[in-house]
Design a protein around this motif. Structure first.
Motif, PDB file in Angstrom:
ATOM      1  N   ILE A   1       0.819  -1.219   0.000  1.00  0.00           N
ATOM      2  CA  ILE A   1       0.000   0.000   0.000  1.00  0.00           C
ATOM      3  C   ILE A   1       0.849   1.263   0.000  1.00  0.00           C
ATOM      4  CG2 ILE A   1      -1.909  -1.171   1.171  1.00  0.00           C
ATOM      5  CD1 ILE A   1      -1.097   0.322   3.736  1.00  0.00           C
ATOM      6  N   TRP A   2       2.116   1.131   0.396  1.00  0.00           N
ATOM      7  CA  TRP A   2       2.984   2.303   0.477  1.00  0.00           C
ATOM      8  C   TRP A   2       3.378   2.851  -0.893  1.00  0.00           C
ATOM      9  CZ3 TRP A   2       4.033  -2.419   2.841  1.00  0.00           C
ATOM     10  CH2 TRP A   2       4.854  -3.310   2.137  1.00  0.00           C
ATOM     11  N   LEU A   3       3.262   2.023  -1.929  1.00  0.00           N
ATOM     12  CA  LEU A   3       3.699   2.469  -3.258  1.00  0.00           C
ATOM     13  C   LEU A   3       2.910   3.690  -3.746  1.00  0.00           C
ATOM     14  CD1 LEU A   3       4.250  -0.937  -5.118  1.00  0.00           C
ATOM     15  CD2 LEU A   3       5.957   0.518  -4.003  1.00  0.00           C
ATOM     16  N   LYS A   4       1.636   3.790  -3.324  1.00  0.00           N
ATOM     17  CA  LYS A   4       0.807   4.933  -3.758  1.00  0.00           C
ATOM     18  C   LYS A   4       1.327   6.253  -3.187  1.00  0.00           C
ATOM     19  CE  LYS A   4      -2.507   4.312   0.054  1.00  0.00           C
ATOM     20  NZ  LYS A   4      -3.864   3.885   0.446  1.00  0.00           N
ATOM     21  N   SER A   5       2.151   6.164  -2.137  1.00  0.00           N
ATOM     22  CA  SER A   5       2.680   7.390  -1.508  1.00  0.00           C
ATOM     23  C   SER A   5       4.090   7.728  -1.991  1.00  0.00           C
ATOM     24  CB  SER A   5       2.684   7.232   0.016  1.00  0.00           C
ATOM     25  OG  SER A   5       1.384   7.033   0.509  1.00  0.00           O
ATOM     26  N   TYR A   6       4.642   6.915  -2.889  1.00  0.00           N
ATOM     27  CA  TYR A   6       5.988   7.180  -3.406  1.00  0.00           C
ATOM     28  C   TYR A   6       6.030   8.488  -4.192  1.00  0.00           C
ATOM     29  CZ  TYR A   6       8.522   2.738  -2.567  1.00  0.00           C
ATOM     30  OH  TYR A   6       9.186   1.685  -2.010  1.00  0.00           O
ATOM     31  N   PRO A   7       7.073   9.272  -4.024  1.00  0.00           N
ATOM     32  CA  PRO A   7       7.268  10.428  -4.902  1.00  0.00           C
ATOM     33  C   PRO A   7       7.423   9.963  -6.352  1.00  0.00           C
ATOM     34  CG  PRO A   7       8.693  10.576  -2.968  1.00  0.00           C
ATOM     35  CD  PRO A   7       8.095   9.205  -2.962  1.00  0.00           C
ATOM     36  N   GLU A   8       7.082  10.813  -7.273  1.00  0.00           N
ATOM     37  CA  GLU A   8       7.150  10.478  -8.692  1.00  0.00           C
ATOM     38  C   GLU A   8       8.581  10.086  -9.095  1.00  0.00           C
ATOM     39  OE1 GLU A   8       6.119  12.519 -13.032  1.00  0.00           O
ATOM     40  OE2 GLU A   8       5.570  13.535 -11.168  1.00  0.00           O
TER      41      GLU A   8
ATOM     42  N   ILE B   1      12.308   5.199   4.436  1.00  0.00           N
ATOM     43  CA  ILE B   1      12.755   6.597   4.349  1.00  0.00           C
ATOM     44  C   ILE B   1      11.542   7.459   4.024  1.00  0.00           C
ATOM     45  CG2 ILE B   1      14.389   8.234   3.325  1.00  0.00           C
ATOM     46  CD1 ILE B   1      16.041   5.929   2.283  1.00  0.00           C
ATOM     47  N   ASN B   2      11.504   8.636   4.589  1.00  0.00           N
ATOM     48  CA  ASN B   2      10.440   9.576   4.255  1.00  0.00           C
ATOM     49  C   ASN B   2      10.700  10.215   2.888  1.00  0.00           C
ATOM     50  OD1 ASN B   2       8.150  10.447   6.180  1.00  0.00           O
ATOM     51  ND2 ASN B   2       9.855   9.947   7.564  1.00  0.00           N
ATOM     52  N   PRO B   3       9.649  10.537   2.160  1.00  0.00           N
ATOM     53  CA  PRO B   3       9.826  11.250   0.893  1.00  0.00           C
ATOM     54  C   PRO B   3      10.597  12.547   1.121  1.00  0.00           C
ATOM     55  CG  PRO B   3       7.579  10.457   1.090  1.00  0.00           C
ATOM     56  CD  PRO B   3       8.230  10.222   2.427  1.00  0.00           C
ATOM     57  N   LEU B   4      11.557  12.801   0.259  1.00  0.00           N
ATOM     58  CA  LEU B   4      12.407  13.975   0.452  1.00  0.00           C
ATOM     59  C   LEU B   4      11.757  15.256  -0.056  1.00  0.00           C
ATOM     60  CD1 LEU B   4      15.859  12.386  -0.454  1.00  0.00           C
ATOM     61  CD2 LEU B   4      14.855  12.745   1.801  1.00  0.00           C
ATOM     62  N   ASP B   5      10.569  15.118  -0.671  1.00  0.00           N
ATOM     63  CA  ASP B   5       9.858  16.324  -1.096  1.00  0.00           C
ATOM     64  C   ASP B   5       8.840  16.784  -0.053  1.00  0.00           C
ATOM     65  OD1 ASP B   5       8.011  14.309  -1.373  1.00  0.00           O
ATOM     66  OD2 ASP B   5       7.586  14.671  -3.501  1.00  0.00           O
ATOM     67  N   ALA B   6       8.737  16.031   1.061  1.00  0.00           N
ATOM     68  CA  ALA B   6       7.814  16.427   2.134  1.00  0.00           C
ATOM     69  C   ALA B   6       8.344  17.676   2.827  1.00  0.00           C
ATOM     70  CB  ALA B   6       7.649  15.295   3.133  1.00  0.00           C
ATOM     71  N   GLN B   7       7.500  18.652   2.995  1.00  0.00           N
ATOM     72  CA  GLN B   7       7.937  19.920   3.571  1.00  0.00           C
ATOM     73  C   GLN B   7       7.816  19.970   5.091  1.00  0.00           C
ATOM     74  OE1 GLN B   7       9.581  22.502   1.883  1.00  0.00           O
ATOM     75  NE2 GLN B   7       9.649  20.753   0.480  1.00  0.00           N
TER      76      GLN B   7
ATOM     77  N   MET C   1       1.683   0.845  10.984  1.00  0.00           N
ATOM     78  CA  MET C   1       1.610   1.403   9.632  1.00  0.00           C
ATOM     79  C   MET C   1       0.235   2.008   9.424  1.00  0.00           C
ATOM     80  SD  MET C   1       2.114  -0.529   5.924  1.00  0.00           S
ATOM     81  CE  MET C   1       3.831  -0.927   6.210  1.00  0.00           C
ATOM     82  N   ASN C   2       0.194   3.194   8.804  1.00  0.00           N
ATOM     83  CA  ASN C   2      -1.108   3.816   8.557  1.00  0.00           C
ATOM     84  C   ASN C   2      -1.631   3.496   7.153  1.00  0.00           C
ATOM     85  OD1 ASN C   2       0.123   5.572   6.737  1.00  0.00           O
ATOM     86  ND2 ASN C   2      -0.085   7.391   8.012  1.00  0.00           N
ATOM     87  N   GLU C   3      -2.761   4.081   6.802  1.00  0.00           N
ATOM     88  CA  GLU C   3      -3.441   3.760   5.541  1.00  0.00           C
ATOM     89  C   GLU C   3      -2.628   4.126   4.311  1.00  0.00           C
ATOM     90  OE1 GLU C   3      -4.628   5.589   7.964  1.00  0.00           O
ATOM     91  OE2 GLU C   3      -6.430   4.619   8.767  1.00  0.00           O
ATOM     92  N   ASP C   4      -1.699   5.056   4.450  1.00  0.00           N
ATOM     93  CA  ASP C   4      -0.881   5.489   3.318  1.00  0.00           C
ATOM     94  C   ASP C   4       0.444   4.745   3.224  1.00  0.00           C
ATOM     95  OD1 ASP C   4      -2.754   7.438   2.422  1.00  0.00           O
ATOM     96  OD2 ASP C   4      -2.112   8.737   4.083  1.00  0.00           O
TER      97      ASP C   4
END
Length: 557
Positions: free
Chosen positions: A4-11, A367-373, A442-445
């Motif tokens: 389910i985490w793939l939907k939250s991957y940065p482009e 790892i957290n997405p590096l585009d997260a502000q 783990m959450n829904e995202d």
């Protein structure tokens, strides 16, 4: 398992990596030194080492090992801080088909003796500052055949003579030592340059590192990390960070020791694939010298642990640094506190992205997405080709948002523990997942949230209290510099929370801290005892050691 985490991957980040891009870490190294030959690979005390020079020196060290009869698969111990000789000896040993065994130079002679004997190392490279420690261990370490001694200034040219004089004679940082038949590093290079080097064909299955760790049980043991494990993690990390870097243009601050798996993979190896420069910091605990050195450079990346970031944001001179070139900051090794992350971004303008892993996972797993502000408190998403599940005490997978043990599966997960088959079997479940001993959900995202170490859990009247949560709240108080929470015996009620505090405000009182915590925590989580201390016990990368705080023989109880 549905990822389910793939939907939250940065482009642009792939779901999986192609492990067959490289057959070994040596393949990666040789590709990089060829492509980035004229780039600066490492910088130490203002002296630069190019990828071309790195290629030559590592070839000479590898040739010397082969000429000494050191066979592929033999263990080579490295006992150095972040100096230029470290990457040279590391890659030289790997090119000779040897297995690198990293040592913390601050080990006692007893610890050195135990790790040398457990690993069966035949060669050790030690910086002279710690040669006396090694000398005390050698009589009981029969496998060691060759001892190579280097100096802090040994690769620094004319400047090195001054550096060595100051270290040896002004600061007295080199205790007297005597190791018969030792070899100086310059002699190794001279002999190696005249020797034939025979390249080896290595595969994913060959061992690259015996990386020692307390693991999930606290008993030091060598995690067997194969070339396939490390290649996988380098490709995984590279896929994650590449969009935020510029090939051949980056400079990363390497303050955490390269002998620790975090900096080894994240800084040395991953950024090598980008043709980047590693600015080596020999002693980050010398905060004044550290800040003075990094202020001279337009650095683009920074890795560290919460305690290091916290120390820097509270340093007057660090606040004056120009952060306009900084593009990414990665925190790991221990939980990053919200307060630290917020202040880091306010000061540098760059978010502090939290990552998670273990020695056994080479180390990156999430790892957290590096585009997260904004700092979200999570340890991120499972990286490409990585699976994460949360299980209960019986190994049954739990629903989303329920706390259990974090289990990890992927090509970066170790082969096992060196010569400890029982320990190895105990740490893997029936499906081949590594049991981390860490609690989380783990959450829904698909974001994973680390709650705490299983063994650090505090039980108050039957309720679970996670030290990280208490520490995160306490750290928000403006009068607190550093903090650590543990559970102590409370009779029939189980345990109560005790807080150890290093004060920023010398007038801070116990009552003020307790009232501050009470405003955000339910009553059973609120610390009932406060201890003001001048320091907290930490490991070699600055992670606070709660087990030392619980140790009744320590000075903290």
């Amino acid at each position: 398992m549905e990822r389910i985490w793939l939907k939250s991957y940065p482009e642009g980040i792939p779901a999986d990596i192609d492990l067959n891009q490289y057959q070994s870490l040596v393949d990666i190294f040789e590709d990089c030194v060829k492509r980035f030959a004229d780039n600066t690979a490492f910088i130490s005390l203002g002296v630069k080492l190019t990828y071309r020079e790195l290629d030559k020196y590592t070839r000479d060290f590898a040739a010397w090992l082969q000429n000494q009869g050191v066979k592929p698969g033999s263990r080579v111990a490295l006992m150095m801080p972040n100096i230029l000789q470290y990457p040279i000896c590391l890659f030289g040993a790997l090119r000779a088909g040897c297995v690198a065994v990293n040592f913390n130079p601050m080990y006692t002679s007893h610890e050195v003796e135990k790790q040398l004997n457990d690993s069966g190392a035949e060669v050790i490279v030690v910086v002279e500052n710690f040669a006396a420690t090694l000398q005390a261990a050698l009589p009981n370490t029969p496998t060691i055949k060759k001892v190579v001694v280097c100096s802090i200034g040994g690769m620094l040219g004319a400047k090195g003579k001054i550096v060595n004089f100051v270290i040896r004679h002004v600061k007295g940082m080199v205790p007297n030592w005597h190791i018969p038949h030792h070899i100086r590093m310059n002699t190794v290079f001279e002999e190696g340059s005249k020797s034939i080097f025979t390249p080896l064909k290595l595969t994913h299955d060959h061992h690259a590192f015996l990386q020692y760790t307390g693991g999930t049980t606290g008993i030091p043991k060598g995690a067997i990390l194969t070339h396939g494990n490390i290649v996988a993690n380098v490709l995984q990390a590279n896929a994650w960070v590449r969009a935020y870097t510029t090939e051949g243009k980056d400079l990363i601050i390497t303050a955490l020791p390269l002998y620790h798996i975090f900096a080894l993979t994240a800084n040395c190896l991953t950024f090598m694939c980008l043709g980047a420069s590693n600015l080596l910091i020999i002693n980050p605990r010398d905060l004044k010298g550290f800040v003075k050195e990094i202020a001279q450079y337009k650095f683009t990346a920074f890795t560290g642990v919460n305690t290091l970031f916290n120390a820097l944001i509270n340093n007057h001179d660090f606040k004056k640094i120009d952060f306009s070139s900084l593009k990414l900051t990665l925190g790991g090794g221990m939980a990053v506190q919200q307060n630290t992350a917020d202040k880091w971004k306010a000061l540098t303008g760059v978010p502090l992205a939290q990552a998670y892993g273990l020695t056994e996972t080479s180390p990156a797993a999430t790892i957290n997405p590096l585009d997260a502000q904004e700092f979200n408190g999570s340890i991120g998403l499972p990286i490409p080709s990585t699976y994460v599940k949360i299980v209960d005490d019986h190994g049954q997978e739990l629903p989303l948002n329920e706390v259990g043990e974090i289990l990890i599966k992927g090509p970066q997960v170790m082969k096992g523990y060196w010569e400890r088959p029982e320990e190895t079997s105990n740490v893997f479940d029936a499906d081949g997942y590594l049991c981390t001993g860490d609690m989380g959900y783990m959450n829904e995202d698909g974001y994973v949230f680390l709650v705490d170490r299983k063994k650090d859990l505090i039980i108050v009247s039957g309720f679970n209290v996670y030290p990280n949560e208490v520490e995160d709240v306490a750290a928000k108080h403006p009068g607190v510099l550093e903090v650590a929470a543990i559970g102590i015996d409370n009779g029939a009620a189980g345990e109560l929370v005790k807080l150890f505090v290093i004060r920023k405000d010398p007038n801070l009182t116990e009552e003020e801290i307790i009232n501050h915590c009470r405003a955000e925590l339910t009553n059973y989580k609120v610390p009932k005892k406060i201890a003001f201390v001048n320091d907290l016990p930490k490991n070699n990368v600055g992670k606070i050691l709660r087990r030392e705080l619980r140790n009744k023989k320590s000075n903290y109880v």
